[in-house]
Motif scaffolding. Structure first.
Motif, PDB file in Angstrom:
ATOM      1  N   TYR A  18     -50.570  18.899  -8.502  1.00 58.18           N
ATOM      2  CA  TYR A  18     -51.852  19.560  -8.753  1.00 58.18           C
ATOM      3  C   TYR A  18     -52.093  19.596 -10.260  1.00 58.18           C
ATOM      4  O   TYR A  18     -51.217  19.996 -11.024  1.00 58.18           O
ATOM      5  CB  TYR A  18     -51.841  21.001  -8.233  1.00 58.18           C
ATOM      6  N   ARG A  20     -55.175  20.861 -13.068  1.00 59.43           N
ATOM      7  CA  ARG A  20     -56.477  21.504 -13.276  1.00 59.43           C
ATOM      8  C   ARG A  20     -56.714  21.660 -14.774  1.00 59.43           C
ATOM      9  O   ARG A  20     -55.858  22.147 -15.514  1.00 59.43           O
ATOM     10  CB  ARG A  20     -56.522  22.863 -12.596  1.00 59.43           C
ATOM     11  N   ASN A  21     -57.897  21.233 -15.216  1.00 60.98           N
ATOM     12  CA  ASN A  21     -58.375  21.374 -16.601  1.00 60.98           C
ATOM     13  C   ASN A  21     -57.529  20.633 -17.621  1.00 60.98           C
ATOM     14  O   ASN A  21     -57.444  21.032 -18.775  1.00 60.98           O
ATOM     15  CB  ASN A  21     -58.474  22.860 -16.997  1.00 60.98           C
ATOM     16  N   PHE A  25     -58.983  15.425 -16.012  1.00 54.54           N
ATOM     17  CA  PHE A  25     -58.932  16.014 -14.672  1.00 54.54           C
ATOM     18  C   PHE A  25     -59.513  17.418 -14.672  1.00 54.54           C
ATOM     19  O   PHE A  25     -58.942  18.333 -15.251  1.00 54.54           O
ATOM     20  CB  PHE A  25     -57.489  16.076 -14.160  1.00 54.54           C
ATOM     21  N   SER A  26     -60.646  17.586 -14.000  1.00 54.06           N
ATOM     22  CA  SER A  26     -61.196  18.914 -13.795  1.00 54.06           C
ATOM     23  C   SER A  26     -60.307  19.646 -12.795  1.00 54.06           C
ATOM     24  O   SER A  26     -59.803  20.728 -13.068  1.00 54.06           O
ATOM     25  CB  SER A  26     -62.622  18.806 -13.261  1.00 54.06           C
ATOM     26  N   GLU A  27     -60.118  19.042 -11.628  1.00 59.64           N
ATOM     27  CA  GLU A  27     -59.193  19.560 -10.624  1.00 59.64           C
ATOM     28  C   GLU A  27     -58.874  18.425  -9.664  1.00 59.64           C
ATOM     29  O   GLU A  27     -59.770  17.774  -9.140  1.00 59.64           O
ATOM     30  CB  GLU A  27     -59.791  20.737  -9.870  1.00 59.64           C
ATOM     31  N   ALA A  29     -55.675  17.009  -6.668  1.00 64.31           N
ATOM     32  CA  ALA A  29     -54.405  17.099  -5.950  1.00 64.31           C
ATOM     33  C   ALA A  29     -54.016  15.668  -5.585  1.00 64.31           C
ATOM     34  O   ALA A  29     -54.756  14.984  -4.880  1.00 64.31           O
ATOM     35  CB  ALA A  29     -54.530  17.953  -4.705  1.00 64.31           C
ATOM     36  N   HIS A  75     -59.814  19.824 -20.318  1.00 63.99           N
ATOM     37  CA  HIS A  75     -60.873  19.024 -19.706  1.00 63.99           C
ATOM     38  C   HIS A  75     -62.157  19.221 -20.499  1.00 63.99           C
ATOM     39  O   HIS A  75     -62.413  20.300 -21.038  1.00 63.99           O
ATOM     40  CB  HIS A  75     -61.059  19.440 -18.242  1.00 63.99           C
ATOM     41  N   THR A  78     -64.087  22.319 -20.170  1.00 61.20           N
ATOM     42  CA  THR A  78     -63.278  23.526 -20.303  1.00 61.20           C
ATOM     43  C   THR A  78     -62.803  23.604 -21.741  1.00 61.20           C
ATOM     44  O   THR A  78     -62.600  22.598 -22.393  1.00 61.20           O
ATOM     45  CB  THR A  78     -62.054  23.446 -19.373  1.00 61.20           C
ATOM     46  N   ARG A  84     -59.780  29.740 -20.455  1.00 57.12           N
ATOM     47  CA  ARG A  84     -59.292  29.029 -19.274  1.00 57.12           C
ATOM     48  C   ARG A  84     -57.928  28.436 -19.566  1.00 57.12           C
ATOM     49  O   ARG A  84     -57.526  28.280 -20.711  1.00 57.12           O
ATOM     50  CB  ARG A  84     -60.272  27.944 -18.873  1.00 57.12           C
TER      51      ARG A  84
END
Length: 113
Positions: A18, A20-21, A25-27, A29, A75, A78, A84
């Motif tokens: 996983y 994220r940010n 990659f924003s999000e 899997a 990201h 972000t 964040r």
């Protein structure tokens, strides 16, 4: 299903990664296949960033300085200023089988003449 590696070591498998940010990659899997996963794709889709995430997570030889993230590692939508965080995590499997095999070896050793 699980076997000893050619070196006689137990194997652990990454089931899913996983992210994220992190960088592009924003999000995401990413599922991993057994026994081998190939990471392929056109330029600028994040293959190197995926490997960088794996390295941050699993490489004990990575220096403390190399683990410090920069604003550019967030990201594009972000920012560290937004409060964040970057999240990199993995689901691993194979521990159960490794523990069972280790226990079987101990039991065999204790019960053998």
């Amino acid at each position: 299903m699980w076997k000893l590696s050619p070196l006689g070591l137990f194997t652990i498998h990454i089931e899913k990664l996983y992210i994220r940010n992190f960088r592009n990659f924003s999000e995401v899997a990413v599922p991993f296949a057994t026994p081998v996963t190939a990471i392929i794709g056109p330029n600028n889709v994040g293959k190197s960033n995926l490997l960088a995430a794996l390295r941050l997570l699993f490489d004990p030889a990575l220096s403390r300085q190399a683990r410090l993230l920069e604003k550019e590692d967030f990201h594009e939508k972000t920012s560290v200023d937004d409060g964040r965080e970057i999240l990199i995590s993995a689901i691993l499997s194979g521990f159960e089988n490794n523990a069972r095999r280790a226990t079987d070896g101990i039991i065999h050793w204790l019960t053998s003449p």
